[in-house]
Design a protein around this motif. Structure first.
Motif, mmCIF file in Angstrom:
data_model
loop_
_atom_site.group_PDB
_atom_site.id
_atom_site.type_symbol
_atom_site.label_atom_id
_atom_site.label_comp_id
_atom_site.label_asym_id
_atom_site.label_seq_id
_atom_site.Cartn_x
_atom_site.Cartn_y
_atom_site.Cartn_z
ATOM 1 N N ALA A 191 0.839 -1.203 0.000
ATOM 2 C CA ALA A 191 0.000 0.000 0.000
ATOM 3 C C ALA A 191 0.867 1.243 0.000
ATOM 4 C CB ALA A 191 -0.922 -0.003 1.219
ATOM 5 N N ASP A 192 0.597 2.141 -0.933
ATOM 6 C CA ASP A 192 1.322 3.416 -1.018
ATOM 7 C C ASP A 192 0.343 4.573 -0.819
ATOM 8 O OD1 ASP A 192 2.805 5.669 -1.614
ATOM 9 O OD2 ASP A 192 3.269 5.104 -3.657
ATOM 10 N N GLU A 193 -0.444 4.885 -1.852
ATOM 11 C CA GLU A 193 -1.394 5.993 -1.728
ATOM 12 C C GLU A 193 -2.364 5.794 -0.569
ATOM 13 O OE1 GLU A 193 -0.028 6.300 -6.012
ATOM 14 O OE2 GLU A 193 -0.406 4.688 -4.572
ATOM 15 N N SER A 194 -2.697 4.548 -0.252
ATOM 16 C CA SER A 194 -3.609 4.278 0.867
ATOM 17 C C SER A 194 -2.983 4.575 2.216
ATOM 18 C CB SER A 194 -4.084 2.821 0.832
ATOM 19 O OG SER A 194 -4.938 2.599 -0.263
ATOM 20 N N VAL A 195 -1.686 4.853 2.218
ATOM 21 C CA VAL A 195 -1.002 5.286 3.441
ATOM 22 C C VAL A 195 -0.731 6.789 3.378
ATOM 23 C CG1 VAL A 195 1.066 5.020 4.875
ATOM 24 C CG2 VAL A 195 0.056 3.025 3.747
ATOM 25 N N ARG A 196 -0.043 7.252 2.331
ATOM 26 C CA ARG A 196 0.431 8.637 2.299
ATOM 27 C C ARG A 196 -0.657 9.652 1.959
ATOM 28 N NH1 ARG A 196 1.502 10.313 -3.066
ATOM 29 N NH2 ARG A 196 1.735 8.613 -4.563
ATOM 30 N N LYS A 197 -1.751 9.224 1.294
ATOM 31 C CA LYS A 197 -2.799 10.175 0.948
ATOM 32 C C LYS A 197 -4.051 9.994 1.805
ATOM 33 C CE LYS A 197 -3.466 11.289 -3.391
ATOM 34 N NZ LYS A 197 -2.931 12.661 -3.449
ATOM 35 N N ALA A 198 -3.987 9.097 2.774
ATOM 36 C CA ALA A 198 -5.162 8.788 3.582
ATOM 37 C C ALA A 198 -5.250 9.695 4.805
ATOM 38 C CB ALA A 198 -5.117 7.332 4.032
ATOM 39 N N SER A 199 -6.481 10.014 5.195
ATOM 40 C CA SER A 199 -6.665 10.761 6.445
ATOM 41 C C SER A 199 -6.283 9.896 7.635
ATOM 42 C CB SER A 199 -8.124 11.229 6.564
ATOM 43 O OG SER A 199 -9.009 10.113 6.517
ATOM 44 N N ASP A 200 -6.403 8.586 7.486
ATOM 45 C CA ASP A 200 -5.981 7.636 8.521
ATOM 46 C C ASP A 200 -5.002 6.655 7.883
ATOM 47 O OD1 ASP A 200 -5.605 5.792 10.489
ATOM 48 O OD2 ASP A 200 -7.711 5.196 10.667
ATOM 49 N N PRO A 201 -3.700 6.893 7.985
ATOM 50 C CA PRO A 201 -2.731 6.027 7.310
ATOM 51 C C PRO A 201 -2.654 4.620 7.875
ATOM 52 C CG PRO A 201 -1.614 7.617 8.720
ATOM 53 C CD PRO A 201 -3.055 8.018 8.683
ATOM 54 N N LEU A 202 -3.284 4.382 9.035
ATOM 55 C CA LEU A 202 -3.244 3.046 9.634
ATOM 56 C C LEU A 202 -4.448 2.195 9.243
ATOM 57 C CD1 LEU A 202 -1.997 4.016 13.201
ATOM 58 C CD2 LEU A 202 -0.674 2.986 11.354
#
Length: 330
Positions: A191-202
């Motif tokens: 996971a890349d964008e789902s970590v760095r562009k997410a309001s909740d990276p976890l």
């Protein structure tokens, strides 16, 4: 968190540059960046142009940490890196990979909307031919596939012995569904964008949607913030970059050097995709690795590659706005 300096102090410390790329990447042939000189050293602020101020402010926090904060302790003095292959024609692959030198891992960009799965397969096939059976290949879709399309692509590409699929789908639920479908294939999901562009990276870790995280120091707000995310997620991590200058790559290298465990080659060799840099000691891969060290920009190169006045003014205003976002959080 390192306190945010006054906005005008940041503007005074800023050098805005525009660097040519050796090949088109993310639809551009030039990369603009702001280099900030603080009391501890240099930091880079280079969020992509389409990002809003809230998202871009994390990139500024990382630059401020590098220039004004205390460096994180490291456990290694060099970082193994991969080559990054944009969506170039098959006959151009060798010349791009040669710029990275002797690396054992290649990340192949796939799922370009202007191309087909057959184009992706042809590129991956050629990379496997060049690397030989011992080389490592990972593919990065930047969230460009649906679950069904990603499953089809995985089946087509699995014969080339992939290390992992990076961000094959856009959302966390899609990643979780795809991971479940591919469970018997033993093909890891990163996971890349789902970590760095997410309001909740976890969220991606809690949902069991990925086997590893791709972390970038600028989008996550600095080394300290990225280390916290990796520790709380409890998943292996690979450190990557966003076509940074050598200053930004040095920030990424420090993050990779600070991770307790580093099982994957990192996407920090992308200075090889720059046709020019801000230092005469570019952080390009040597024997498949880059050193962990500070980078000092060259004054003459900063002048040579200075962005046009109108772009410098644009970045100064963006810098002020993002500093205001950070100051409000302080």
């Amino acid at each position: 968190m390192t306190p945010t300096p006054d906005a005008e102090e940041l503007v005074e410390a800023a050098h805005v540059v525009r660097l040519p790329l050796v090949t088109r990447f993310r639809g551009v042939t030039e990369r603009e960046a702001v280099l900030l000189h603080g009391p501890r050293g240099w930091g880079e602020f280079s969020p992509f142009l389409e990002y809003d101020d809230a998202e871009a402010s994390a990139w500024l926090a990382a630059a401020i940490e590098a220039g004004w904060g205390e460096p994180a302790p490291v456990v290694r003095d060099s970082v193994p890196v991969n080559a990054t292959l944009p969506t170039v024609p098959v006959d151009g692959i060798r010349s791009v990979l040669d710029r990275f030198g002797d690396v054992r891992t290649v990340k192949v960009k796939v799922a370009d909307p202007r191309e087909t799965l057959a184009d992706d397969v042809a590129r991956v096939r050629e990379v496997r031919r060049i690397l030989g059976p011992e080389g490592r290949i990972r593919v990065d879709a930047n969230g460009g596939w649906s679950v069904d399309a990603a499953e089809r692509a995985a089946h087509e590409l699995a014969r080339f012995d992939l290390e992992y699929l990076e961000q094959p789908c856009a959302t966390v639920p899609e990643l979780a569904e795809l991971r479940d479908r591919l469970r018997d294939w033993q093909l890891p999901i990163a996971a890349d964008e789902s970590v760095r562009k997410a309001s909740d990276p976890l969220e991606v870790a809690r949902a069991g949607a990925a086997d590893l995280l791709v972390v970038k120091v600028q989008p996550l707000g600095g080394v300290a913030a990225a280390l916290r995310i990796v520790a709380e997620a409890g998943l292996p991590a690979v450190v990557s970059s966003a076509i940074d200058t050598s200053v930004g790559l040095a920030m990424g290298a420090r993050l990779a050097a600070a991770l307790p465990e580093l099982d994957y080659d990192c996407g920090l060799g992308t200075a090889a995709l720059l046709a020019a840099d801000v230092t005469r000691e570019t952080l390009r891969p040597v024997d498949g690795a880059i050193p962990v060290r500070d980078v000092e920009p060259d004054a003459e190169l900063l002048r040579t590659h200075a962005a046009p006045p109108e772009r410098t003014a644009w970045w100064h205003e963006r810098l002020r706005r993002c500093a205001a976002v950070l100051a409000s959080r302080d």
